[in-house]
Design a protein around this motif. Structure first.
Motif, PDB file in Angstrom:
ATOM      1  N   ILE A  14       0.864  -1.180   0.000  1.00  0.00           N
ATOM      2  CA  ILE A  14       0.000   0.000   0.000  1.00  0.00           C
ATOM      3  C   ILE A  14       0.897   1.226   0.000  1.00  0.00           C
ATOM      4  O   ILE A  14       1.537   1.559   1.003  1.00  0.00           O
ATOM      5  CB  ILE A  14      -0.936   0.037   1.218  1.00  0.00           C
TER       6      ILE A  14
ATOM      7  N   PHE B 116      -5.063  -0.643  -8.814  1.00  0.00           N
ATOM      8  CA  PHE B 116      -3.950  -1.452  -8.326  1.00  0.00           C
ATOM      9  C   PHE B 116      -3.112  -1.912  -9.509  1.00  0.00           C
ATOM     10  O   PHE B 116      -3.515  -1.777 -10.663  1.00  0.00           O
ATOM     11  CB  PHE B 116      -4.437  -2.668  -7.524  1.00  0.00           C
TER      12      PHE B 116
ATOM     13  N   THR C  18      -1.103  -1.257  -4.507  1.00  0.00           N
ATOM     14  CA  THR C  18      -2.193  -0.296  -4.594  1.00  0.00           C
ATOM     15  C   THR C  18      -1.739   0.991  -3.927  1.00  0.00           C
ATOM     16  O   THR C  18      -0.605   1.085  -3.455  1.00  0.00           O
ATOM     17  CB  THR C  18      -3.496  -0.851  -3.963  1.00  0.00           C
TER      18      THR C  18
ATOM     19  N   VAL D  75      -8.748  -0.413  -1.931  1.00  0.00           N
ATOM     20  CA  VAL D  75      -7.723  -0.749  -0.929  1.00  0.00           C
ATOM     21  C   VAL D  75      -8.320  -1.656   0.147  1.00  0.00           C
ATOM     22  O   VAL D  75      -7.721  -2.668   0.522  1.00  0.00           O
ATOM     23  CB  VAL D  75      -7.110   0.527  -0.319  1.00  0.00           C
TER      24      VAL D  75
END
Length: 153
Positions: free
Chosen positions: A5, A28, A37, A86
């Motif tokens: 992330i 992503f 992502t 996410v």
């Protein structure tokens, strides 16, 4: 599945390029070594005062300061689509790699999302001071436990 992330899309693209065979998805990038992502800045925001107590819908100077016992957050409407991407990826992940900027805000942005969705999965921290291939690969080989950085948030 390993999920990275990143704090922003540009960082996600650089990380994905180093993880071999990147393929763009909706919000992503899938690679041979995991999915990357990103957040788009602050995807969460503090709720308005009336979310704590209806009397604060129209507060007065004598009500100040309004200091809740527990601060509440909500999804920022303009970033809700990316937040949901996410969130869904976090649910599918086995391991999460926190790739926020290596500063207080970068730590907070990803951690608050993980906290908000109730993540209990292992989280590692990748510390990127540069986004060139050598730096990213070296940082990826030296992941640390995200708990070491909780004091930054």
């Amino acid at each position: 599945m390993k999920l990275y992330i990143a704090e922003k899309p540009s960082m996600a693209r650089e990380i994905a390029a180093c993880l071999k065979n990147p393929k763009n998805g909706n919000g992503f990038i899938k690679t041979e070594n995991g999915i990357v992502t990103w957040l788009v800045g602050h995807v969460l925001k503090q709720v308005e005062p009336d979310a704590y107590d209806a009397k604060y819908k129209f507060w007065h100077a004598e009500d100040l300061p309004i200091v809740p016992k527990i601060w509440k957050l909500e999804v920022e409407p303009k970033t809700a689509a990316q937040f949901n991407i996410v969130k869904n990826l976090i649910q599918k992940a086995d391991e999460i790699i926190h790739a926020g900027d290596p500063d207080r805000e970068g730590q907070l942005l990803v951690d608050e999302v993980l906290d908000f969705v109730g993540n209990k999965k292992p989280v590692k921290r990748i510390l990127l001071n540069a986004l060139d291939e050598t730096s990213i690969k070296r940082a990826n080989e030296n992941l640390r436990d995200n708990a070491e950085f909780f004091n930054l948030k």
